[in-house]
Design a protein around this motif. Structure first.
Motif, PDB file in Angstrom:
ATOM      1  N   ALA A 146       2.719   6.445  -0.338  1.00 50.21           N
ATOM      2  CA  ALA A 146       3.401   7.316   0.627  1.00 50.21           C
ATOM      3  C   ALA A 146       2.489   7.715   1.774  1.00 50.21           C
ATOM      4  N   GLY A 147       1.172   7.483   1.627  1.00 55.67           N
ATOM      5  CA  GLY A 147       0.269   7.896   2.693  1.00 55.67           C
ATOM      6  C   GLY A 147      -0.826   6.905   3.026  1.00 55.67           C
ATOM      7  N   ILE A 148      -0.970   5.837   2.212  1.00 51.61           N
ATOM      8  CA  ILE A 148      -2.037   4.856   2.447  1.00 51.61           C
ATOM      9  C   ILE A 148      -1.465   3.458   2.254  1.00 51.61           C
ATOM     10  N   SER A 149      -1.760   2.565   3.184  1.00 51.69           N
ATOM     11  CA  SER A 149      -1.292   1.181   3.068  1.00 51.69           C
ATOM     12  C   SER A 149      -1.830   0.546   1.789  1.00 51.69           C
ATOM     13  N   PRO A 150      -1.050  -0.357   1.148  1.00 51.17           N
ATOM     14  CA  PRO A 150      -1.410  -0.864  -0.181  1.00 51.17           C
ATOM     15  C   PRO A 150      -2.783  -1.536  -0.275  1.00 51.17           C
TER      16      PRO A 150
ATOM     17  N   PHE B 229      -5.826  -8.715  -6.536  1.00 47.20           N
ATOM     18  CA  PHE B 229      -5.192  -7.471  -6.105  1.00 47.20           C
ATOM     19  C   PHE B 229      -4.561  -7.605  -4.731  1.00 47.20           C
ATOM     20  N   ALA B 230      -5.171  -8.396  -3.853  1.00 48.88           N
ATOM     21  CA  ALA B 230      -4.551  -8.622  -2.551  1.00 48.88           C
ATOM     22  C   ALA B 230      -3.193  -9.288  -2.707  1.00 48.88           C
ATOM     23  N   LEU B 231      -3.112 -10.278  -3.597  1.00 54.68           N
ATOM     24  CA  LEU B 231      -1.837 -10.969  -3.821  1.00 54.68           C
ATOM     25  C   LEU B 231      -0.803 -10.050  -4.444  1.00 54.68           C
ATOM     26  N   ILE B 232      -1.241  -9.208  -5.382  1.00 54.82           N
ATOM     27  CA  ILE B 232      -0.300  -8.288  -6.034  1.00 54.82           C
ATOM     28  C   ILE B 232       0.336  -7.366  -4.998  1.00 54.82           C
ATOM     29  N   PHE B 233      -0.506  -6.768  -4.147  1.00 51.04           N
ATOM     30  CA  PHE B 233       0.025  -5.836  -3.151  1.00 51.04           C
ATOM     31  C   PHE B 233       0.833  -6.559  -2.082  1.00 51.04           C
TER      32      PHE B 233
ATOM     33  N   MET C 147       2.795 -13.521  -7.470  1.00 55.43           N
ATOM     34  CA  MET C 147       2.486 -12.831  -8.715  1.00 55.43           C
ATOM     35  C   MET C 147       1.987 -13.816  -9.781  1.00 55.43           C
ATOM     36  N   VAL C 148       2.569 -15.013  -9.817  1.00 60.85           N
ATOM     37  CA  VAL C 148       2.095 -16.024 -10.761  1.00 60.85           C
ATOM     38  C   VAL C 148       0.648 -16.398 -10.449  1.00 60.85           C
ATOM     39  N   VAL C 149       0.351 -16.590  -9.161  1.00 64.51           N
ATOM     40  CA  VAL C 149      -1.023 -16.914  -8.770  1.00 64.51           C
ATOM     41  C   VAL C 149      -1.954 -15.756  -9.117  1.00 64.51           C
ATOM     42  N   ALA C 150      -1.493 -14.514  -8.899  1.00 63.67           N
ATOM     43  CA  ALA C 150      -2.297 -13.350  -9.263  1.00 63.67           C
ATOM     44  C   ALA C 150      -2.565 -13.321 -10.764  1.00 63.67           C
ATOM     45  N   ALA C 151      -1.565 -13.694 -11.553  1.00 63.40           N
ATOM     46  CA  ALA C 151      -1.752 -13.758 -13.011  1.00 63.40           C
ATOM     47  C   ALA C 151      -2.801 -14.801 -13.380  1.00 63.40           C
ATOM     48  N   ILE C 152      -2.783 -15.942 -12.691  1.00 59.65           N
ATOM     49  CA  ILE C 152      -3.790 -16.986 -12.937  1.00 59.65           C
ATOM     50  C   ILE C 152      -5.179 -16.464 -12.581  1.00 59.65           C
ATOM     51  N   LEU C 153      -5.285 -15.739 -11.466  1.00 60.79           N
ATOM     52  CA  LEU C 153      -6.577 -15.188 -11.052  1.00 60.79           C
ATOM     53  C   LEU C 153      -7.063 -14.134 -12.041  1.00 60.79           C
TER      54      LEU C 153
ATOM     55  N   ALA D 225       2.461  -9.368  -2.480  1.00 60.98           N
ATOM     56  CA  ALA D 225       3.700  -9.875  -3.074  1.00 60.98           C
ATOM     57  C   ALA D 225       4.822  -8.856  -3.003  1.00 60.98           C
ATOM     58  N   LEU D 226       4.452  -7.571  -3.032  1.00 56.68           N
ATOM     59  CA  LEU D 226       5.475  -6.524  -3.014  1.00 56.68           C
ATOM     60  C   LEU D 226       6.174  -6.413  -1.664  1.00 56.68           C
ATOM     61  N   GLU D 227       5.684  -7.151  -0.654  1.00 58.44           N
ATOM     62  CA  GLU D 227       6.402  -7.242   0.614  1.00 58.44           C
ATOM     63  C   GLU D 227       7.626  -8.148   0.478  1.00 58.44           C
ATOM     64  N   PHE D 228       7.650  -8.998  -0.564  1.00 54.32           N
ATOM     65  CA  PHE D 228       8.721  -9.976  -0.726  1.00 54.32           C
ATOM     66  C   PHE D 228       9.591  -9.715  -1.954  1.00 54.32           C
ATOM     67  N   THR D 229       8.984  -9.208  -3.012  1.00 54.36           N
ATOM     68  CA  THR D 229       9.713  -8.972  -4.260  1.00 54.36           C
ATOM     69  C   THR D 229       9.477  -7.536  -4.693  1.00 54.36           C
ATOM     70  N   ASN D 230      10.312  -7.040  -5.616  1.00 56.75           N
ATOM     71  CA  ASN D 230      10.100  -5.665  -6.069  1.00 56.75           C
ATOM     72  C   ASN D 230       9.175  -5.646  -7.273  1.00 56.75           C
ATOM     73  N   ALA D 231       8.622  -4.465  -7.532  1.00 59.84           N
ATOM     74  CA  ALA D 231       7.587  -4.343  -8.563  1.00 59.84           C
ATOM     75  C   ALA D 231       8.118  -4.700  -9.943  1.00 59.84           C
ATOM     76  N   SER D 232       9.338  -4.257 -10.262  1.00 61.37           N
ATOM     77  CA  SER D 232       9.865  -4.498 -11.600  1.00 61.37           C
ATOM     78  C   SER D 232      10.205  -5.968 -11.824  1.00 61.37           C
ATOM     79  N   ARG D 233      10.477  -6.700 -10.755  1.00 61.95           N
ATOM     80  CA  ARG D 233      10.683  -8.154 -10.884  1.00 61.95           C
ATOM     81  C   ARG D 233       9.327  -8.863 -10.963  1.00 61.95           C
ATOM     82  N   GLY D 234       8.403  -8.436 -10.102  1.00 58.92           N
ATOM     83  CA  GLY D 234       7.100  -9.091 -10.050  1.00 58.92           C
ATOM     84  C   GLY D 234       6.294  -8.924 -11.315  1.00 58.92           C
ATOM     85  N   VAL D 235       6.480  -7.806 -12.021  1.00 62.57           N
ATOM     86  CA  VAL D 235       5.666  -7.559 -13.213  1.00 62.57           C
ATOM     87  C   VAL D 235       5.909  -8.613 -14.289  1.00 62.57           C
TER      88      VAL D 235
END
Length: 303
Positions: A34-38, A85-89, A161-167, A91-101
């Motif tokens: 709410a106050g800091i970019s991801p 972590f860069a990919l995780i954050f 998110m898949v690539v982040a999981a591999i990393l 990725a949330l520009e394209f998909t929602n957190a509950s789907r990405g998890v």
């Protein structure tokens, strides 16, 4: 002390505690967003945690500059950590957190697959595969309805998110198979935090993030929790566990994290706690139990 072949009660209890902390982190990230970019937020967290772990290591007299063969794998682990972590954050520009998890928590399977070749002395038993499948089914039960929503560009975030999981898996295995496994845990963690403290802010600037745009006490408190409790204390504990126990057994516990996050959201943010949450918790718990059942030791090979 040689690594333990199985998880004892202390390791299991510590993993449950760590999963609870990592679940709370999901709430803290939401509050800080709410106050800091991801990505800038992740970079600030790494900078603060680097200073904290460095101070802790100095107070304990940990040797951080000894020539122990960890520089190359440490830099590799740091880059893997930063881009995960860069990919995780991002990725949330394209998909929602509950789907990405769902896609992010494929990481334990990647750890297990990598361990087949890299850690032949820690073989995966059938019960471990079944247990991880049960635990993953619990995560899918909790968030799976999001997979049925219209995709649009969500597949881009899902792939990230898949690539982040591999990393994530690659970082775990890099630590386990390299001299990092014998290095002080403070040094192992500082490689990750130090590299990400440089890389993440640069990525944030490259993506044109606004940075800190609405600072409030709640935002700073959330960032402080991520810095001290998560990136500092919990990661120190995690890398110590990796050095002492089989990573495939530890990874099965990570499925608790998204469930803990939903529970924390319900308790702290008033989000709905549906029957699916408790059914998922039961599935994840049964999967962890199955994956970590001890079996009688095989008789010695008398050739």
């Amino acid at each position: 002390m040689p690594p333990r072949p199985h998880l004892d009660r202390f390791a299991m209890s510590l993993m449950v505690l760590l999963c609870a902390v990592w679940g709370l982190q999901q709430v803290a990230i939401k509050l800080a967003n709410a106050g800091i970019s991801p990505i800038w937020q992740a970079g600030l967290r790494s900078i603060g945690a680097t200073l904290m772990v460095w101070a802790w290591a100095s107070l304990r007299g940990v040797r951080l500059w000894s020539a122990d063969g960890t520089l190359a794998p440490g830099l590799v682990a740091g880059l893997l950590f930063a881009f995960e972590f860069a990919l995780i954050f991002w990725a949330l520009e394209f998909t929602n957190a509950s789907r990405g998890v769902i896609f992010l928590y494929m990481a334990p399977f990647f750890v297990a697959i990598g361990a087949v070749w890299l850690l032949p002395h820690e073989p995966m038993r059938r019960a471990q595969w079944v247990g991880m499948a049960l635990a993953f089914a619990g995560v899918v039960l909790l968030f799976g309805e999001n997979l049925l929503q219209p995709m649009g560009r969500a597949w881009v975030g899902d792939l990230m998110m898949v690539v982040a999981a591999i990393l994530w898996a690659a970082t775990t295995l890099t630590v386990k198979v390299s001299p990092l496994v014998r290095a002080p845990v403070e040094k192992t963690l500082l490689y990750q935090l130090g590299v990400s403290a440089v890389v993440l802010p640069l990525l944030s600037l490259a993506f044109g993030e606004p940075g800190v745009f609405a600072p409030t006490p709640a935002v700073w408190a959330s960032l402080a929790f991520q810095t001290v409790a998560v990136a500092g204390a919990s990661y120190l504990a995690w890398f110590w566990l990796i050095s002492q126990y089989p990573p495939t057994r530890l990874s099965s516990f990570s499925f608790l994290t998204p469930v803990m996050g939903v529970l924390a959201g319900g308790i702290l943010l008033g989000e709905a706690l549906t029957p699916a949450v408790f059914a998922a918790l039961a599935l994840v718990g049964s999967g962890i139990w199955t994956a970590n059942r001890t079996v009688p030791a095989a008789p010695p090979n008398r050739r």
